[in-house]
Design a protein around this motif. Structure first.
Motif, short mmCIF file in Angstrom:
data_model
loop_
_atom_site.label_atom_id
_atom_site.label_comp_id
_atom_site.label_asym_id
_atom_site.label_seq_id
_atom_site.Cartn_x
_atom_site.Cartn_y
_atom_site.Cartn_z
N ILE A 58 -29.12 90.17 38.57
CA ILE A 58 -27.62 90.20 38.10
C ILE A 58 -27.16 91.64 37.94
O ILE A 58 -27.77 92.60 37.36
CB ILE A 58 -27.50 89.36 36.71
CG1 ILE A 58 -28.09 88.04 36.79
CG2 ILE A 58 -26.27 89.63 36.17
CD1 ILE A 58 -28.51 87.27 35.47
N VAL A 67 -22.66 86.08 34.02
CA VAL A 67 -22.18 85.35 35.48
C VAL A 67 -21.56 84.16 34.98
O VAL A 67 -20.59 83.49 35.85
CB VAL A 67 -23.84 85.00 36.02
CG1 VAL A 67 -23.59 83.94 37.25
CG2 VAL A 67 -24.51 86.26 36.25
N VAL A 74 -24.60 87.59 40.74
CA VAL A 74 -25.91 87.87 41.28
C VAL A 74 -26.15 88.16 42.73
O VAL A 74 -25.68 87.25 43.65
CB VAL A 74 -26.68 86.40 41.14
CG1 VAL A 74 -28.15 86.43 41.34
CG2 VAL A 74 -26.65 85.89 39.63
N THR A 83 -24.43 84.14 43.83
CA THR A 83 -23.78 83.79 42.44
C THR A 83 -23.86 82.41 42.60
O THR A 83 -24.25 81.55 41.63
CB THR A 83 -22.48 84.33 42.14
OG1 THR A 83 -22.92 85.90 42.06
CG2 THR A 83 -22.24 84.00 40.72
N PRO A 112 -33.68 85.92 37.15
CA PRO A 112 -32.26 85.78 37.04
C PRO A 112 -31.66 84.50 36.55
O PRO A 112 -30.52 84.44 36.21
CB PRO A 112 -31.63 86.36 38.59
CG PRO A 112 -32.82 86.14 39.36
CD PRO A 112 -34.15 86.37 38.58
N VAL A 134 -29.14 83.17 34.35
CA VAL A 134 -27.89 82.23 34.45
C VAL A 134 -28.37 80.63 33.88
O VAL A 134 -27.64 80.22 33.15
CB VAL A 134 -27.38 82.23 36.07
CG1 VAL A 134 -26.40 81.13 36.03
CG2 VAL A 134 -27.16 83.43 36.34
#
Length: 170
Positions: A58, A67, A74, A83, A112, A134
């Motif tokens: 990220i 995010v 990302v 992302t 991430p 996320v």
């Protein structure tokens, strides 16, 4: 009996970015697995990313909440924006949690997607900063308590607080 969402890599599945697994030897996870309570899931693979795949972080170590809010992306070390795959995987994880009545998840720390206490800082130097991945951010936003693989005992305590019984001895 409560079901538990768990990172597939912790269950020995070779789904990590480098094609490896991070199999957990935790006895409690093994007991829950024998009882059929675990729902293995890899949000990155479910989001459409291949195995192996470039490492992603990220940007700025901003965390999954940023995010989800659209204020951070990302990115791979090469600068590719992944992302949408991370968001898609997080949504799929939430759908799986809802489908199985999951209220507790044990996910891979530092990821991430799955980090519950830390994520990498976005500079691809191995440094971690406080924050959520996320998937963790989305799950927690919807009431699922997320714990890293080193906090299984805390997850068990949360399950007990929810009225769940302890696993049967091996």
């Amino acid at each position: 009996m409560e079901r538990i969402l768990v990172s597939a890599c912790l269950m020995g599945r070779r789904v990590r970015y480098d094609g490896a697994a991070k199999t957990s030897g935790d006895a409690l996870l093994a007991a829950w697995r024998r009882e059929g309570r675990l729902v293995p899931f890899c949000p990155e693979v479910e989001g459409g990313l291949p195995v192996p795949r470039p490492a992603a972080e990220i940007e700025g170590g901003a965390g999954g909440e940023a995010v989800l809010a659209g204020t951070a992306r990302v990115l791979t070390a090469g600068g590719a924006d992944v992302t949408e795959a991370f968001l898609s995987g997080a949504r799929a994880a939430l759908a799986a949690a809802r489908a199985h009545g999951v209220r507790v998840a044990i996910l891979k720390e530092g990821s991430p997607s799955c980090g519950s206490l830390t994520v990498h800082d976005g500079a691809f130097g191995g440094r971690r900063v406080p924050g959520h991945g996320v998937t963790t951010a989305l799950l927690e936003r919807h009431g699922v308590a997320v714990f890293g693989e080193d906090r299984v005992a805390e997850a068990a305590a949360r399950l007990r607080d929810l009225g769940d019984r302890p696993p049967e001895p091996a």
